[in-house]
Design a protein around this motif. Structure first.
Motif, PDB file in Angstrom:
ATOM      1  N   SER A 262       0.826  -1.214   0.000  1.00 16.19           N
ATOM      2  CA  SER A 262       0.000   0.000   0.000  1.00 16.19           C
ATOM      3  C   SER A 262       0.858   1.260   0.000  1.00 16.19           C
ATOM      4  O   SER A 262       0.378   2.338  -0.370  1.00 16.19           O
ATOM      5  CB  SER A 262      -0.927   0.004   1.222  1.00 16.19           C
ATOM      6  N   LEU A 263       2.121   1.130   0.412  1.00 12.34           N
ATOM      7  CA  LEU A 263       3.051   2.261   0.408  1.00 12.34           C
ATOM      8  C   LEU A 263       3.970   2.218  -0.819  1.00 12.34           C
ATOM      9  O   LEU A 263       5.022   2.860  -0.844  1.00 12.34           O
ATOM     10  CB  LEU A 263       3.891   2.247   1.686  1.00 12.34           C
ATOM     11  N   ASN A 264       3.531   1.450  -1.820  1.00 13.77           N
ATOM     12  CA  ASN A 264       4.261   1.344  -3.094  1.00 13.77           C
ATOM     13  C   ASN A 264       5.653   0.714  -2.957  1.00 13.77           C
ATOM     14  O   ASN A 264       6.563   1.028  -3.730  1.00 13.77           O
ATOM     15  CB  ASN A 264       4.381   2.718  -3.777  1.00 13.77           C
ATOM     16  N   LEU A 265       5.795  -0.167  -1.988  1.00 13.24           N
ATOM     17  CA  LEU A 265       7.025  -0.946  -1.857  1.00 13.24           C
ATOM     18  C   LEU A 265       6.796  -2.286  -2.552  1.00 13.24           C
ATOM     19  O   LEU A 265       5.793  -2.964  -2.309  1.00 13.24           O
ATOM     20  CB  LEU A 265       7.378  -1.177  -0.388  1.00 13.24           C
ATOM     21  N   SER A 266       7.702  -2.668  -3.414  1.00 18.08           N
ATOM     22  CA  SER A 266       7.577  -3.963  -4.078  1.00 18.08           C
ATOM     23  C   SER A 266       8.050  -5.064  -3.141  1.00 18.08           C
ATOM     24  O   SER A 266       9.045  -4.919  -2.430  1.00 18.08           O
ATOM     25  CB  SER A 266       8.381  -3.978  -5.377  1.00 18.08           C
ATOM     26  N   VAL A 267       7.301  -6.170  -3.134  1.00 20.34           N
ATOM     27  CA  VAL A 267       7.590  -7.294  -2.240  1.00 20.34           C
ATOM     28  C   VAL A 267       7.904  -8.520  -3.084  1.00 20.34           C
ATOM     29  O   VAL A 267       7.160  -8.876  -3.992  1.00 20.34           O
ATOM     30  CB  VAL A 267       6.395  -7.592  -1.308  1.00 20.34           C
ATOM     31  N   GLY A 268       9.004  -9.176  -2.807  1.00 21.91           N
ATOM     32  CA  GLY A 268       9.396 -10.365  -3.557  1.00 21.91           C
ATOM     33  C   GLY A 268      10.816 -10.727  -3.217  1.00 21.91           C
ATOM     34  O   GLY A 268      11.261 -10.519  -2.086  1.00 21.91           O
ATOM     35  N   VAL A 269      11.558 -11.236  -4.207  1.00 22.78           N
ATOM     36  CA  VAL A 269      12.968 -11.563  -4.001  1.00 22.78           C
ATOM     37  C   VAL A 269      13.832 -10.748  -4.945  1.00 22.78           C
ATOM     38  O   VAL A 269      14.554  -9.841  -4.538  1.00 22.78           O
ATOM     39  CB  VAL A 269      13.232 -13.081  -4.180  1.00 22.78           C
ATOM     40  N   ASP A 270      13.725 -11.008  -6.244  1.00 23.68           N
ATOM     41  CA  ASP A 270      14.536 -10.290  -7.230  1.00 23.68           C
ATOM     42  C   ASP A 270      13.954  -8.907  -7.503  1.00 23.68           C
ATOM     43  O   ASP A 270      12.742  -8.744  -7.657  1.00 23.68           O
ATOM     44  CB  ASP A 270      14.600 -11.078  -8.539  1.00 23.68           C
ATOM     45  N   ASP A 271      14.827  -7.905  -7.548  1.00 21.05           N
ATOM     46  CA  ASP A 271      14.438  -6.537  -7.905  1.00 21.05           C
ATOM     47  C   ASP A 271      13.270  -6.008  -7.081  1.00 21.05           C
ATOM     48  O   ASP A 271      12.400  -5.291  -7.577  1.00 21.05           O
ATOM     49  CB  ASP A 271      14.080  -6.454  -9.401  1.00 21.05           C
ATOM     50  N   SER A 272      13.237  -6.348  -5.810  1.00 24.51           N
ATOM     51  CA  SER A 272      12.163  -5.869  -4.933  1.00 24.51           C
ATOM     52  C   SER A 272      12.741  -4.935  -3.879  1.00 24.51           C
ATOM     53  O   SER A 272      13.947  -4.898  -3.640  1.00 24.51           O
ATOM     54  CB  SER A 272      11.456  -7.047  -4.261  1.00 24.51           C
ATOM     55  N   ASP A 273      11.834  -4.175  -3.257  1.00 29.36           N
ATOM     56  CA  ASP A 273      12.268  -3.287  -2.176  1.00 29.36           C
ATOM     57  C   ASP A 273      12.405  -4.036  -0.857  1.00 29.36           C
ATOM     58  O   ASP A 273      13.231  -3.675  -0.014  1.00 29.36           O
ATOM     59  CB  ASP A 273      11.246  -2.148  -1.989  1.00 29.36           C
ATOM     60  N   ILE A 274      11.569  -5.051  -0.666  1.00 24.43           N
ATOM     61  CA  ILE A 274      11.526  -5.726   0.625  1.00 24.43           C
ATOM     62  C   ILE A 274      11.259  -7.221   0.428  1.00 24.43           C
ATOM     63  O   ILE A 274      10.439  -7.617  -0.401  1.00 24.43           O
ATOM     64  CB  ILE A 274      10.451  -5.072   1.545  1.00 24.43           C
ATOM     65  N   VAL A 275      11.993  -8.041   1.173  1.00 30.22           N
ATOM     66  CA  VAL A 275      11.857  -9.494   1.105  1.00 30.22           C
ATOM     67  C   VAL A 275      11.391 -10.005   2.463  1.00 30.22           C
ATOM     68  O   VAL A 275      12.017  -9.722   3.486  1.00 30.22           O
ATOM     69  CB  VAL A 275      13.201 -10.169   0.743  1.00 30.22           C
ATOM     70  N   PHE A 276      10.287 -10.748   2.465  1.00 27.69           N
ATOM     71  CA  PHE A 276       9.835 -11.431   3.673  1.00 27.69           C
ATOM     72  C   PHE A 276      10.360 -12.860   3.596  1.00 27.69           C
ATOM     73  O   PHE A 276       9.859 -13.683   2.824  1.00 27.69           O
ATOM     74  CB  PHE A 276       8.306 -11.408   3.762  1.00 27.69           C
ATOM     75  N   THR A 277      11.389 -13.170   4.355  1.00 28.58           N
ATOM     76  CA  THR A 277      12.092 -14.457   4.214  1.00 28.58           C
ATOM     77  C   THR A 277      11.494 -15.572   5.051  1.00 28.58           C
ATOM     78  O   THR A 277      11.887 -16.720   4.896  1.00 28.58           O
ATOM     79  CB  THR A 277      13.561 -14.312   4.633  1.00 28.58           C
ATOM     80  N   SER A 278      10.570 -15.271   5.968  1.00 28.06           N
ATOM     81  CA  SER A 278      10.154 -16.188   7.020  1.00 28.06           C
ATOM     82  C   SER A 278      11.376 -16.439   7.922  1.00 28.06           C
ATOM     83  O   SER A 278      12.330 -15.662   7.900  1.00 28.06           O
ATOM     84  CB  SER A 278       9.576 -17.488   6.455  1.00 28.06           C
TER      85      SER A 278
END
Length: 351
Positions: A262-278
């Protein structure tokens, strides 16, 4: 049972990844020549990582009590009490040592009712601030004062916590409290750092010029991950090149992912702003791969992630809450920020 050795029964809330399991497991392992020890605890929640690998690596045999859960439930709590009472009658401990709130309540009452000679309780943080409303907090504090009244020794894991328990919240007399910092096996955090860094950064497609910032812990309200995400959003708008890692899991994971997007941060792994790794089991590899380690909690006992980060030689940025000051030096190993202060945290991280 060995009739010649004093017996200690240690009880922890649940076998989930965190400081209490390490503390109770190390005590059980490394006091075993002088004492006969038994370690029991509740079962982890679905959203939590199991800490049983810690006890297995130490060669410990533990007992899990599924009924001892994080939430309050009369039926399960009674069942847990009855099981602990049965263990006390069979094991006949000279000392019952409880860790954290749920184990501390059920375990200490069972120990007293079964006439255990000596009762010890360790606070791994407390819930007297930023957890509940005023009425519930007052009830919890009253319960803790009652439990402390028949506890022979209260262990605080830092001086800030001792001050909270004795002076601020008056849980018991200061004479009853002893400060014993947590012990950790930190050697692995300074070994093969370059190789571990290379592995982590290759896994997450990081080049050497990218700054990787990580926050490690349960995804629960008290850890205040929203502040971390708010800061990342501000830095992105300022074109500060940061890639963030949220290491851990919990009840708020999906909510936090939606909030980041919602704050326009990309979520993922490659070329993302933030990674949720568990959860990452080999956290020493993650520490090596990161450049900065952050903590945004509103309340802390002893922040394990900051200790491990400093053992790896990483800069830390943290809110100035609870026992954080006991484990880091502001302006030397990192920067302390006021509680929930987005502006200061953002400025510190950019610096």
């Amino acid at each position: 049972m060995n009739p010649g050795k004093p017996r200690i029964l240690r009880i922890i809330n649940r076998f989930n990844v965190g400081g209490p399991t390490y503390n109770a497991a190390f005590l059980t392992k490394y006091l075993e020549d002088d004492f006969e020890s038994m370690l029991i605890g509740g079962e982890k929640q679905e959203s939590e990582a199991s800490s049983l690998y810690i006890t297995e690596n130490l060669g410990l045999t533990i007992r899990v009590i599924p009924e001892m859960t994080r939430s309050i439930g009369i039926i399960n709590d009674i069942k847990a009490y009855l099981k602990i009472s049965k263990i006390i009658k069979e094991f006949r401990p000279d000392i019952v040592h409880t860790h954290a709130s749920k184990a501390g309540a059920i375990g200490r009452i069972a120990a007293r009712r079964n006439k255990v000679p000596f009762i010890v309780h360790t606070f791994h943080g407390h819930v007297f601030e930023h957890y509940f409303g005023k009425a519930k907090t007052s009830l919890i504090m009253a319960m803790e004062r009652y439990l402390a009244s028949f506890t022979d020794r209260i262990v605080a894991i830092g001086n800030a916590q001792k001050n909270d328990l004795g002076k601020r919240f008056k849980i018991c007399s200061e004479n009853k409290i002893v400060t014993i910092p947590l012990g950790f096996e930190l050697e692995k955090f300074s070994e093969s750092v370059d190789a571990k860094r290379s592995n982590f950064r290759k896994t997450y497609s990081l080049n050497e010029n990218q700054v990787a910032v990580g926050i490690i812990g349960r995804l629960v309200p008290i850890k205040n991950h929203r502040l971390f995400i708010d800061v990342l959003s501000d830095l992105k708008m300022r074109d500060v090149p940061v890639k963030a890692f949220v290491i851990g899991d919990g009840e708020l994971k999906e909510e936090l992912i939606k909030y980041a997007r919602s704050l326009n941060l990309s979520v993922g792994v490659d070329d993302s702003d933030i990674v949720f790794t568990s959860w990452i089991k080999n956290v020493d590899e993650a520490m090596a791969g990161l450049d900065i380690v952050a903590l945004t909690s509103r309340n802390e006992g002893t922040p394990v992630s900051l200790i491990e980060a400093q053992a790896t030689g990483k800069v830390v940025i943290s809110t100035d809450v609870g026992g954080v000051k006991d484990v880091m030096s502001d302006g030397e190993s990192g920067i302390l920020c006021p509680d929930n202060d987005k502006s200061k945290f953002c400025e510190s991280l950019e610096k």
